[in-house]
Write an enzyme that holds these catalytic residues in place. Structure first.
Site, short mmCIF file in Angstrom:
data_model
loop_
_atom_site.label_atom_id
_atom_site.label_comp_id
_atom_site.label_asym_id
_atom_site.label_seq_id
_atom_site.Cartn_x
_atom_site.Cartn_y
_atom_site.Cartn_z
N TYR A 112 0.83 -1.21 0.00
CA TYR A 112 0.00 0.00 0.00
C TYR A 112 0.87 1.25 0.00
CZ TYR A 112 -4.39 -2.41 1.18
OH TYR A 112 -5.51 -3.20 1.16
N TYR A 151 -1.00 -9.81 0.94
CA TYR A 151 0.06 -9.25 1.78
C TYR A 151 -0.01 -9.80 3.20
CZ TYR A 151 -3.65 -5.90 3.11
OH TYR A 151 -4.82 -5.33 3.53
N ARG A 161 -3.40 -11.56 4.07
CA ARG A 161 -4.68 -11.19 3.48
C ARG A 161 -4.76 -11.74 2.06
NH1 ARG A 161 -8.06 -7.51 4.54
NH2 ARG A 161 -9.35 -9.33 4.13
N HIS A 164 -7.43 -8.39 -2.37
CA HIS A 164 -8.75 -7.78 -2.16
C HIS A 164 -8.73 -6.32 -2.56
CE1 HIS A 164 -6.51 -6.92 1.54
NE2 HIS A 164 -7.19 -5.80 1.58
N HIS A 166 -10.78 -2.78 -1.41
CA HIS A 166 -11.70 -2.17 -0.45
C HIS A 166 -12.72 -1.31 -1.19
CE1 HIS A 166 -9.20 -3.05 3.20
NE2 HIS A 166 -8.22 -3.04 2.31
#
Ligand SMILES: [Fe+3]
Lengths: 246, 204
Positions: A112, A151, A161, A164, A166
């Site tokens: 991120y 990640y 995770r 995905h 959000h």
């Protein structure tokens, strides 16, 4: 926006057994952040029935193209190019037109663009990770991006995770406000993830898994995943006796 | 067997996570050039009618620690008690006031701040007037489904006393968790997720 007459009825009661519970100790952060007292049930007043609606004037040309909206001129984000498309529906199955949908995600490596990010995977200088769009007359939406990577995250020592995206979705009422996550069909990390598993019902989890949609791919450009989102529906006002002024 | 109701299920919520800023307030985070400005950052302009107030506060977890990665949204009526929404049937709200704001808590201090106006009163379902209030929605890492609460004004004792929502609170000691205290430039509203002072959250 097409519908000239907006619905003003109260929303269907939220099925809180379909949503994750607040206290889900396998997702450790929830332990100290989950209210412990019972929620106070409140029938919808005008405060809950109304909500902000946004016009197309807020949108920039590349808001729905994460491959290019942060990239330097002539460059593009690295990763598997995909289109994510679907409809925003209400519980009565009707498309919800003209509502804002926001999305954010890690880059193709699972990293991120965030100050608090601790994963060693590289930043992509051409990828910001945010986008938004407004649903069309049928409630449809689409955006282009790169498939995010999975990640690791500090929960268990080896928790990852699944890939995905959000999503934040507005409806027409503040009581419809929703944030959720979209997962990708076939990802073996989905059933292992403590955040996915905050949802108790297997069918509810499946509602967040987007299938590969080969009919909607763009040849030589991007594959497609379909992700429909359902917001709370409203009761019909036809047989409701409402007091003047509400 | 009977006919199916054909009703869809609402998409289940998932936490906003620690990186909610990327999608909702990217400029705050330093991701500039994608969106012109962060939506909901500025609520009032020079033409907005009503009394200017700042709402400041923190979101505090069960250990007493303020959250530094929360995101809050507020939704409120204009100074005349009208919502700026197509679902508002009672009249046109102040065109210079959207009534919606969005702010992250500060990454270091955990303090949030909304610069807004004091809302007017809006009716309850039976037509009785509610006390002035601001609707809050709180998301963060560790919050699986956004939390709904309301902020009332501690210095509106008379209106609060006749408010149909506040009247419903069985444990009267908890009413104060919804009351914002006056400050120099507005009101202070701390939200407690757990503990003796746990804020009243609503199932709306
Ligand atoms: Fe994430």
């Amino acid at each position: 926006m097409r519908n000239a007459t907006y619905e003003t009825g109260a929303f269907f009661v939220r099925d809180r057994s379909w949503h994750p519970k607040a206290y889900t100790p396998d997702y450790k952060t929830s332990v100290t952040r989950s209210p412990q007292k019972a929620l106070l049930s409140l029938e919808n007043t005008v405060s809950e029935i109304t909500g902000p609606v946004f016009g197309h004037d807020i949108l920039g040309e590349k808001d729905n193209d994460l491959i290019y909206n942060f990239a330097r001129p002539g460059e593009s984000a690295i990763g598997e190019r995909i289109i994510v498309h679907g409809k925003v529906l209400d519980e009565r199955g009707r498309g919800v037109p003209g509502v804002l949908v926001e999305f954010w995600q890690a880059n193709a490596a699972g990293r991120y663009r965030h100050k608090n990010e601790g994963y060693m995977a590289p930043l992509d200088p051409n990828f910001g990770g945010c986008g938004r769009t407004i649903t069309d007359d049928d409630g449809g939406y689409a955006f282009r991006t790169v498939k995010p990577g999975p990640y690791p995250w500090p929960n268990g020592v080896n928790d990852w995770r699944p890939a995905h995206i959000h999503f934040s979705i507005f409806g027409y009422g503040f009581a419809q406000r929703l944030i959720t996550q979209m997962y990708f069909e076939g990802d073996p990390l989905i059933p292992l993830c403590p955040i996915v598993r905050t949802i108790a019902d297997e069918a509810a989890i499946e509602q967040l898994v987007a299938p590969l949609d080969m009919a909607s791919t763009v040849p030589m450009d991007a594959r497609a995943y379909k992700f429909d989102i359902v917001l709370r529906g409203r009761r019909s006002t036809m047989f409701e006796n409402r007091m003047e002024g509400n | 067997m009977v006919q199916p109701l054909n009703r869809l299920k609402e998409s289940p919520s998932q936490t906003a996570g620690p990186y909610v800023h990327i999608g909702c307030v990217p400029n705050f985070l330093g991701i500039e050039g994608v969106f012109d400005s962060d939506l909901g950052k500025t609520m009032v302009n020079d033409e907005t009618r009503g009394q200017r107030i700042a709402i400041t506060g923190r979101v505090i977890d069960g250990t007493g620690t303020p959250l530094k990665d929360a995101l809050l949204e507020i939704w409120q009526a204009d100074s005349n008690g009208l919502y700026n929404s197509p679902s508002e049937t009672r009249g046109g709200a102040d065109p210079n006031f959207a009534g919606w704001g969005r702010q992250p808590t500060d990454l270091k201090s955990g303090v949030f701040r909304f610069d807004t106006i004091k809302p007017g009163r809006v009716p309850f379902t039976d037509g009785r007037m509610q006390a002035p209030h601001v609707n809050f929605w709180i998301v963060a890492r560790g919050i699986n489904l956004g939390l709904n609460t309301r902020m009332y004004f501690a210095d509106e004792a008379e209106a609060n006393a006749e408010d149909p929502v506040l009247a419903r609170i069985e444990h009267r000691v908890r009413v104060q968790t919804l009351l914002a205290e006056p400050t120099d430039d507005g009101y202070r509203f701390d939200i407690h997720l757990q503990g003796d002072n746990e804020t009243i959250f609503f199932d709306i």
